[in-house]
Design a protein around this motif. Structure first.
Motif, PDB file in Angstrom:
ATOM      1  N   UNK A   1      37.148-145.268  80.471  1.00  0.00           N
ATOM      2  CA  UNK A   1      36.421-146.525  79.787  1.00  0.00           C
ATOM      3  C   UNK A   1      37.000-147.830  79.912  1.00  0.00           C
ATOM      4  N   UNK A   2      37.724-147.971  79.312  1.00  0.00           N
ATOM      5  CA  UNK A   2      38.379-149.368  79.315  1.00  0.00           C
ATOM      6  C   UNK A   2      39.350-150.143  80.890  1.00  0.00           C
ATOM      7  N   UNK A   3      39.711-149.477  81.190  1.00  0.00           N
ATOM      8  CA  UNK A   3      40.078-149.893  82.369  1.00  0.00           C
ATOM      9  C   UNK A   3      39.458-150.535  83.427  1.00  0.00           C
ATOM     10  N   UNK A   4      39.810-151.962  83.650  1.00  0.00           N
ATOM     11  CA  UNK A   4      39.154-152.509  85.561  1.00  0.00           C
ATOM     12  C   UNK A   4      38.115-153.410  84.374  1.00  0.00           C
ATOM     13  N   UNK A   5      37.646-153.554  82.738  1.00  0.00           N
ATOM     14  CA  UNK A   5      36.156-154.099  82.687  1.00  0.00           C
ATOM     15  C   UNK A   5      36.704-155.712  82.874  1.00  0.00           C
TER      16      UNK A   5
ATOM     17  N   UNK B   1      39.069-142.936  87.620  1.00  0.00           N
ATOM     18  CA  UNK B   1      39.421-142.623  86.018  1.00  0.00           C
ATOM     19  C   UNK B   1      40.044-141.322  86.195  1.00  0.00           C
TER      20      UNK B   1
ATOM     21  N   UNK C   1      29.627-151.954  74.217  1.00  0.00           N
ATOM     22  CA  UNK C   1      30.170-150.645  73.548  1.00  0.00           C
ATOM     23  C   UNK C   1      31.276-149.688  74.154  1.00  0.00           C
ATOM     24  N   UNK C   2      31.665-150.030  75.077  1.00  0.00           N
ATOM     25  CA  UNK C   2      32.503-149.350  75.349  1.00  0.00           C
ATOM     26  C   UNK C   2      33.813-150.130  75.254  1.00  0.00           C
TER      27      UNK C   2
ATOM     28  N   UNK D   1      28.453-148.995  66.804  1.00  0.00           N
ATOM     29  CA  UNK D   1      27.097-148.993  66.996  1.00  0.00           C
ATOM     30  C   UNK D   1      26.497-149.713  66.403  1.00  0.00           C
TER      31      UNK D   1
ATOM     32  N   UNK E   1      26.190-153.229  90.586  1.00  0.00           N
ATOM     33  CA  UNK E   1      27.182-152.996  89.039  1.00  0.00           C
ATOM     34  C   UNK E   1      27.161-151.730  88.880  1.00  0.00           C
TER      35      UNK E   1
ATOM     36  N   UNK F   1      34.497-146.883  88.797  1.00  0.00           N
ATOM     37  CA  UNK F   1      35.803-147.329  87.980  1.00  0.00           C
ATOM     38  C   UNK F   1      35.951-145.939  87.400  1.00  0.00           C
TER      39      UNK F   1
ATOM     40  N   UNK G   1      21.717-144.952  74.951  1.00  0.00           N
ATOM     41  CA  UNK G   1      21.972-146.695  75.855  1.00  0.00           C
ATOM     42  C   UNK G   1      22.753-147.098  77.343  1.00  0.00           C
ATOM     43  N   UNK G   2      23.857-146.105  76.889  1.00  0.00           N
ATOM     44  CA  UNK G   2      24.677-146.318  77.823  1.00  0.00           C
ATOM     45  C   UNK G   2      24.669-145.930  79.354  1.00  0.00           C
ATOM     46  N   UNK G   3      24.600-146.148  80.283  1.00  0.00           N
ATOM     47  CA  UNK G   3      24.626-145.617  81.637  1.00  0.00           C
ATOM     48  C   UNK G   3      25.823-144.803  81.922  1.00  0.00           C
ATOM     49  N   UNK G   4      27.238-145.734  81.110  1.00  0.00           N
ATOM     50  CA  UNK G   4      28.398-145.159  82.002  1.00  0.00           C
ATOM     51  C   UNK G   4      27.794-143.918  80.933  1.00  0.00           C
TER      52      UNK G   4
ATOM     53  N   UNK H   1      20.891-152.825  80.206  1.00  0.00           N
ATOM     54  CA  UNK H   1      21.837-151.639  80.014  1.00  0.00           C
ATOM     55  C   UNK H   1      23.115-151.568  80.269  1.00  0.00           C
ATOM     56  N   UNK H   2      23.551-152.336  81.250  1.00  0.00           N
ATOM     57  CA  UNK H   2      24.990-152.085  82.047  1.00  0.00           C
ATOM     58  C   UNK H   2      25.971-153.225  81.035  1.00  0.00           C
ATOM     59  N   UNK H   3      25.692-154.235  80.232  1.00  0.00           N
ATOM     60  CA  UNK H   3      26.278-154.969  79.937  1.00  0.00           C
ATOM     61  C   UNK H   3      26.316-154.803  78.798  1.00  0.00           C
TER      62      UNK H   3
ATOM     63  N   UNK I   1      23.455-161.825  83.262  1.00  0.00           N
ATOM     64  CA  UNK I   1      23.223-159.871  83.469  1.00  0.00           C
ATOM     65  C   UNK I   1      22.054-159.745  82.979  1.00  0.00           C
TER      66      UNK I   1
ATOM     67  N   UNK J   1      26.233-151.610  77.413  1.00  0.00           N
ATOM     68  CA  UNK J   1      27.786-150.108  77.635  1.00  0.00           C
ATOM     69  C   UNK J   1      28.728-151.171  77.528  1.00  0.00           C
ATOM     70  N   UNK J   2      29.301-151.706  78.371  1.00  0.00           N
ATOM     71  CA  UNK J   2      30.370-152.793  78.817  1.00  0.00           C
ATOM     72  C   UNK J   2      30.890-153.388  77.384  1.00  0.00           C
TER      73      UNK J   2
END
Lengths: 146, 364
Positions: free
Chosen positions: B359-363, A139, B336-337, B288, A128, A135, A11-14, B329-331, B323, B333-334
């Protein structure tokens, strides 16, 4: 191993973007020639940039208009190579910002044929995705440079 | 007219008495008979028109008004030219026949002239009738349109009243069933209401709805783009958005350039990334599950991480709500990360710190 892992984070785009981008980087590195000329670096830069955009678009999927436009452009790259060069030169020359929605149309891929409200919607999603892309790339660069 | 009528009525007898060239006379007779029939038809039509209007005045009013006009038009278009042609032919033929029949030629010519006059008169009267009929139909059409508009407005008002009634009911009863009913009864179209002093045309209503939609999306973008809150005006906001998108694209270019120059170390690091990505995903997998149902907490050995994850989720809905419009999907993921990074920090102390920060930097 990696193929087993993918569905859990589908599910995650990232994560999808990271996975795809890392895979494409690996592929690019495999084909890397020994010579380190300026032209070669520029070519590599171009390929990495295209790979990042492509992996982002494929991570987003065909739901969004901008990702569809990006993928279409990349697939038909050979047709549009000369056109893209010309347009890039043109854009470099006339990079003057005014509050014209047509500039936004040019910036957001696939934004030429949209109405304004949909363009704004796509712009929000594109911003977004670009943010996450920047980002993650940052990294990776940080990790590689250390 | 009188002479014409006499000629039409007495012409066969005259010709029979005079014993003229029968072919010409027969043609004339047939022509006159046709004319007579046409007159009769027109009269019949005029007699039909009010009857039809009386028969069904409410339902087929427009249709019954339109039909005679169409009939008249058709007759005028089809019959009158043909008659005119007949008349001309006859004139020519009679003109050729004139030297032989000197005595009858005058009468024949006079007959022809009267016939042509008759034609003209008929045509002019027909045109007059057509004009009046079309005028009346136009008027009636306009009236009909006005009635339709009134009806539409009435239905709109009724719909508004119904909606207000429904809302009142829900307010009174405050039950879940009624709210579900309301959601079912909610129409697909966007209901726009004009305030006092605003135009109520369909176009202006649609335009207003569009403007509201655009302003809503602009507000959302304003929240998304940093430094856009201070700018007022649509043009300035668009400026900021364009600048931001360009800066992001430039950043992507810059970073890809950096990656292109950094290639010698990239190979190993990506291998490392693939090697160390796997435990990260495995570690993040149970979180999850906890996102979906918090009853799984006891089955998970990573309870502290789960609690932190729960805090993240509790913190995040305020961010997620705006959002959700743009992308769902984007929120997620955030969230989740954020949670996964917490897990990695606790579970895997040997984890490479940079890849953890990937993953964690800069949120936010």
């Amino acid at each position: 191993m990696t193929t087993l892992i993918m569905p859990s984070n589908h599910n995650s785009i990232k994560t999808r973007f990271t996975y795809r981008f890392a895979r494409s980087l690996k592929k690019l590195n495999k084909n890397r020639p020994a010579s380190q000329s300026m032209k070669e670096t520029y070519r590599r830069y171009h390929m990495i940039r295209v790979a990042s955009y492509a992996s982002m678009a494929s991570a987003v999927g065909p739901k969004r208009a901008w990702s569809r436009a990006v993928l279409w452009k990349i697939r038909n790259r050979t047709l549009h190579r000369t056109l893209m060069k010309k347009s890039r030169i043109h854009a470099l020359r006339t990079r003057k910002v005014s509050g014209n929605p047509n500039d936004l149309r040019k910036l957001v891929p696939g934004g030429e044929g949209m109405d304004f409200s949909r363009l704004l919607n796509e712009t929000a999603h594109y911003i977004k995705c670009l943010r996450t892309q920047v980002q993650i790339m940052k990294n990776i660069v940080d990790h590689c440079s250390n | 007219m009188l002479r014409c009528a006499q000629s039409t009525t007495s012409s066969p007898e005259k010709y029979a008495v005079m014993g003229m060239d029968m072919s010409v006379l027969e043609r004339q007779r047939t022509v006159l008979q046709r004319l007579y029939q046409q007159q009769q038809q027109q009269q019949q039509q005029h007699s039909w028109q009010p009857q039809e209007a009386n028969m069904n005045p409410m339902f087929h009013q427009n249709m019954s008004n339109l039909q005679p006009a169409k009939y008249d038009q058709c007759l005028d278009e089809i019959n009158l030219p043909s008659f005119a042609i007949y008349g001309r032919e006859q004139q020519q033929r009679i003109g050729f026949a004139c030297p032989e029949l000197t005595s009858a030629s005058h009468s024949a010519v006079s007959n022809n002239s009267s016939m042509t006059k008759h034609d003209h008169q008929i045509s002019s009267s027909a045109f007059k009738r057509e004009g009046t009929v079309s005028n009346s139909t136009r008027k009636r059409k306009a009236e009909f349109d006005a009635e339709e508009d009134c009806k539409d407005k009435g239905t709109e008002r009724e719909a508004g009243e119904v909606q207000s009634e429904i809302t009142v009911k829900t307010d009174r009863e405050t039950s879940t069933n009624n709210s579900s009913k309301e959601s079912i009864q909610k129409p697909d179209y966007i209901h726009v209401r004009a305030r006092r002093g605003q135009a109520t045309d369909s176009h202006s209503l649609a335009e207003r709805a569009r403007r509201e939609k655009i302003s809503k999306k602009m507000k959302y973008l304003q929240d998304l783009v940093p430094g856009c809150n201070k700018v007022t005006g649509k043009a300035g906001m668009l400026d900021e958005i364009i600048n931001y998108v360009q800066s992001l694209q430039k950043q992507v270019e810059f970073l890809s350039m950096k990656l292109a120059t950094l290639n010698p170390r990239l190979d190993f690091s990506i291998d490392d990334f693939f090697a160390k990505e796997i435990p990260a995903y495995i570690a993040s997998f149970p979180t999850q599950l906890q996102d979906t149902n918090p009853t799984n907490l006891q089955y998970n050995p990573l309870q502290q991480g789960a609690i932190s994850c729960g805090v993240d989720i509790a913190m995040n809905p305020s961010q997620m709500l705006p959002q959700k419009e743009g992308s769902s999907s984007v929120p997620t993921t955030e969230v989740f990360h954020d949670s996964s990074s917490g897990h990695q920090a606790q579970m895997l102390p040997t984890w490479d710190s940079e890849w953890q920060n990937l993953f964690s930097v800069g949120f936010h």
